[in-house]
Scaffold this motif. Structure first.
Motif, PDB file in Angstrom:
ATOM      1  N   HIS A  69      -8.011  -2.262   2.212  1.00  0.00           N
ATOM      2  CA  HIS A  69      -6.743  -1.825   2.443  1.00  0.00           C
ATOM      3  C   HIS A  69      -5.621  -2.942   2.793  1.00  0.00           C
ATOM      4  N   GLU A  70      -5.987  -3.883   3.225  1.00  0.00           N
ATOM      5  CA  GLU A  70      -5.232  -5.325   3.377  1.00  0.00           C
ATOM      6  C   GLU A  70      -4.413  -5.669   2.141  1.00  0.00           C
ATOM      7  N   ALA A  71      -5.392  -5.557   1.231  1.00  0.00           N
ATOM      8  CA  ALA A  71      -4.687  -5.940  -0.142  1.00  0.00           C
ATOM      9  C   ALA A  71      -3.824  -4.995  -0.641  1.00  0.00           C
ATOM     10  N   LEU A  72      -4.113  -3.866  -0.558  1.00  0.00           N
ATOM     11  CA  LEU A  72      -3.299  -2.577  -1.107  1.00  0.00           C
ATOM     12  C   LEU A  72      -1.924  -2.812  -0.268  1.00  0.00           C
ATOM     13  N   TYR A  73      -1.966  -2.921   1.104  1.00  0.00           N
ATOM     14  CA  TYR A  73      -0.773  -3.104   2.098  1.00  0.00           C
ATOM     15  C   TYR A  73       0.092  -4.192   1.371  1.00  0.00           C
ATOM     16  N   ARG A  74      -0.642  -5.649   1.336  1.00  0.00           N
ATOM     17  CA  ARG A  74       0.118  -6.550   0.728  1.00  0.00           C
ATOM     18  C   ARG A  74       0.900  -6.292  -0.631  1.00  0.00           C
ATOM     19  N   THR A  75      -0.024  -5.657  -1.220  1.00  0.00           N
ATOM     20  CA  THR A  75       0.595  -5.623  -2.820  1.00  0.00           C
ATOM     21  C   THR A  75       1.783  -4.519  -2.836  1.00  0.00           C
ATOM     22  N   LEU A  76       1.663  -3.568  -2.285  1.00  0.00           N
ATOM     23  CA  LEU A  76       2.858  -2.483  -1.743  1.00  0.00           C
ATOM     24  C   LEU A  76       4.003  -3.215  -1.236  1.00  0.00           C
ATOM     25  N   ALA A  77       3.726  -3.887  -0.281  1.00  0.00           N
ATOM     26  CA  ALA A  77       5.066  -4.780   0.174  1.00  0.00           C
ATOM     27  C   ALA A  77       5.565  -5.656  -0.780  1.00  0.00           C
ATOM     28  N   SER A  78       4.736  -6.324  -1.450  1.00  0.00           N
ATOM     29  CA  SER A  78       5.188  -7.533  -2.433  1.00  0.00           C
ATOM     30  C   SER A  78       6.028  -6.499  -3.501  1.00  0.00           C
ATOM     31  N   LEU A  79       5.520  -5.427  -4.131  1.00  0.00           N
ATOM     32  CA  LEU A  79       6.201  -4.546  -4.951  1.00  0.00           C
ATOM     33  C   LEU A  79       7.532  -4.222  -4.451  1.00  0.00           C
ATOM     34  N   GLU A  80       7.649  -3.878  -3.229  1.00  0.00           N
ATOM     35  CA  GLU A  80       8.871  -3.396  -2.745  1.00  0.00           C
ATOM     36  C   GLU A  80       9.977  -4.765  -2.603  1.00  0.00           C
ATOM     37  N   LYS A  81       9.410  -5.951  -2.316  1.00  0.00           N
ATOM     38  CA  LYS A  81      10.272  -6.980  -2.026  1.00  0.00           C
ATOM     39  C   LYS A  81      11.013  -7.343  -3.575  1.00  0.00           C
ATOM     40  N   THR A  82      10.049  -7.067  -4.692  1.00  0.00           N
ATOM     41  CA  THR A  82      10.758  -7.305  -5.766  1.00  0.00           C
ATOM     42  C   THR A  82      11.128  -6.269  -6.527  1.00  0.00           C
ATOM     43  N   TYR A  83      11.562  -5.208  -5.693  1.00  0.00           N
ATOM     44  CA  TYR A  83      12.381  -4.022  -6.100  1.00  0.00           C
ATOM     45  C   TYR A  83      11.643  -3.232  -7.455  1.00  0.00           C
ATOM     46  N   THR A  84      10.318  -3.383  -7.425  1.00  0.00           N
ATOM     47  CA  THR A  84       9.454  -2.746  -8.412  1.00  0.00           C
ATOM     48  C   THR A  84       9.227  -1.289  -7.990  1.00  0.00           C
ATOM     49  N   LEU A  85       9.006  -0.972  -6.586  1.00  0.00           N
ATOM     50  CA  LEU A  85       8.670   0.449  -6.234  1.00  0.00           C
ATOM     51  C   LEU A  85       9.276   0.541  -4.636  1.00  0.00           C
ATOM     52  N   ILE A  86       9.333   1.722  -4.359  1.00  0.00           N
ATOM     53  CA  ILE A  86       9.906   2.196  -3.081  1.00  0.00           C
ATOM     54  C   ILE A  86       8.911   3.118  -2.389  1.00  0.00           C
ATOM     55  N   ARG A  87       8.600   2.888  -1.239  1.00  0.00           N
ATOM     56  CA  ARG A  87       7.658   4.045  -0.563  1.00  0.00           C
ATOM     57  C   ARG A  87       8.636   5.107   0.253  1.00  0.00           C
ATOM     58  N   LYS A  88       8.563   6.102  -0.070  1.00  0.00           N
ATOM     59  CA  LYS A  88       9.359   7.118   0.821  1.00  0.00           C
ATOM     60  C   LYS A  88       8.627   8.245   1.034  1.00  0.00           C
ATOM     61  N   ASP A  89       8.406   8.696   2.338  1.00  0.00           N
ATOM     62  CA  ASP A  89       7.772   9.585   2.678  1.00  0.00           C
ATOM     63  C   ASP A  89       6.039   9.401   2.379  1.00  0.00           C
ATOM     64  N   SER A  90       5.576  10.351   1.672  1.00  0.00           N
ATOM     65  CA  SER A  90       4.083  10.020   1.015  1.00  0.00           C
ATOM     66  C   SER A  90       4.267   9.652  -0.306  1.00  0.00           C
ATOM     67  N   PHE A  91       5.371   9.296  -0.831  1.00  0.00           N
ATOM     68  CA  PHE A  91       5.426   8.771  -2.221  1.00  0.00           C
ATOM     69  C   PHE A  91       5.466   7.431  -2.733  1.00  0.00           C
ATOM     70  N   LEU A  92       4.813   7.081  -3.650  1.00  0.00           N
ATOM     71  CA  LEU A  92       5.235   5.747  -4.176  1.00  0.00           C
ATOM     72  C   LEU A  92       6.074   5.731  -5.417  1.00  0.00           C
ATOM     73  N   GLU A  93       7.172   5.492  -5.365  1.00  0.00           N
ATOM     74  CA  GLU A  93       8.255   5.935  -6.721  1.00  0.00           C
ATOM     75  C   GLU A  93       8.656   4.583  -7.092  1.00  0.00           C
ATOM     76  N   LEU A  94       8.457   4.100  -8.517  1.00  0.00           N
ATOM     77  CA  LEU A  94       8.817   3.172  -9.153  1.00  0.00           C
ATOM     78  C   LEU A  94      10.552   3.397  -9.424  1.00  0.00           C
ATOM     79  N   THR A  95      10.945   2.015  -9.317  1.00  0.00           N
ATOM     80  CA  THR A  95      12.604   1.895  -9.642  1.00  0.00           C
ATOM     81  C   THR A  95      12.886   2.164 -11.193  1.00  0.00           C
ATOM     82  N   GLU A  96      13.763   2.695 -11.474  1.00  0.00           N
ATOM     83  CA  GLU A  96      14.088   3.006 -12.693  1.00  0.00           C
ATOM     84  C   GLU A  96      13.693   2.093 -13.775  1.00  0.00           C
TER      85      GLU A  96
END
Lengths: 206, 206
Positions: free
Chosen positions: A176-203
DNA sequence: CGTACTTTTGAATCGCATCAAATCTGGTGG
DNA sequence: CCACCAGATTTGATGCGATTCAAAAGTACG
């Protein structure tokens, strides 16, 4: 703990013939309980509503090998064909299970062509899902697995996380640590956004 | 390149009804060829004899996502149910393929109960195999994956390597270097022995 | 005999697992 | 309503194992 299965609570209502569905039982099992044991004759087919069930076999030196892990869906469809179990089924968390009488199920499959067709469709979906999962798990980076998940299981680049990120990490075969870090990194590079219970890719990345 | 399918060369003879089997065609396709394309109406079901076929879908930015990879077995059983393909099928190596007419297959499944039963058995095996593979791929070390492979796919701790170690490495989701090193290490610790095309666990570890 | 491919070993690097600890969260009982 | 607890989430530091790049040795085949 065994109770009659009301029609409304069951995801199997649309799949099974009424006569078979009427014979199903809903049961609750505690963590550690065995659903069946190797060598025994199959009597029921099991469908996991929630919780977690594993199929295990003991290697000759005694350490258990996990053959399958189910949080939602059928356990050991193979019991349709074999006269005895080749492994144990264990609830590894408190779970709710639907039991389906195996003989009635097998009979219905032989007689009811429409049901056999639905059963084949169900198996096709399962095969498709499992192939996607295998392809995903053979990717080497967490990032690739997450993107593949959203691309294949999501809708329009939007994936709903059902059972929490910790559980998702397990499904993806990472900590789970690796997943948390990867999601954080993807958010920082504007690749995806976490909203509620969704993982959403940017356009630009969907 | 299309030829009639002799009864003897086909692993499908025992599965399909004779009438359907007689309509099958064996074809050879070159690396890079498309078996079908997204959007097209399914006409054939494909069975890979050898070579390698992938199912791919293009993400919106244009990079292809591999949905499935088949070296031996059916491609896209799901085409039984859908009126058009949702992905492309591409031969990524020179391959031999058996084509089965989809309509005849679907009709036979509805009419021939015994055949439907065999088809369900085939799908059951596939589901079982894929679940084992998923469980294996979610293991984090190469050693664990190799041992799981031998425990689950081998007989009496003896696993036959069919298509070479490089190809096996790919199946296990690791680089061939990592597999070679792991096998060497397992041999050095007297856990397994390589003999001919077999990986064999020593008695204490089977 | 040469060519292509597999097998093998080496060295450097990197990503993830692991262990730890802090924060946040929802739910329970006082 | 608040205090408390169990679990999920998050961030940090360290080490290991696998990837990656490279190159050599072995093997099959025309």
């Amino acid at each position: 703990m065994i109770e009659n299965l009301t029609k409304f609570s069951s995801p199997l209502k649309a799949l099974l013939p009424d006569a078979v569905h009427a014979l199903c039982m809903k049961t609750s099992v505690k963590k550690g309980a065995l659903l069946f044991q190797a060598g025994k004759k199959p009597v029921w087919m099991f469908f996991v509503l929630n919780g977690e069930v594993t199929l295990e076999r003991l290697s000759q030196q005694g350490d258990p090998v996990v053959l399958q892990r189910t949080r939602h869906g059928f356990v050991s469809e193979a019991s349709l064909q074999s006269s005895k179990y080749h492994c144990d089924a264990r609830a590894v968390a408190n779970s709710e299970i639907i039991q389906i009488p195996l003989q009635a199920l097998a009979d219905a499959l032989n007689i009811d062509t429409a049901f056999a067709g639905r059963w084949i469709s169900m198996l096709n979906q399962e095969v498709k899902r499992l192939r996607l999962q295998s392809e995903r798990l053979s990717m080497k980076s967490v990032k690739d697995r997450v993107l593949h998940l959203i691309h294949t299981e999501g809708k329009n680049g939007k994936y709903q996380v059902n059972t929490g990120l910790k559980s998702l990490a397990n499904e993806l075969g990472v900590t789970h640590e690796a997943l948390y870090r990867t999601l954080a990194s993807l958010e920082k590079t504007y690749t995806l956004i976490r909203k509620d219970s969704f993982l959403e890719l940017t356009e630009t990345n969907s």
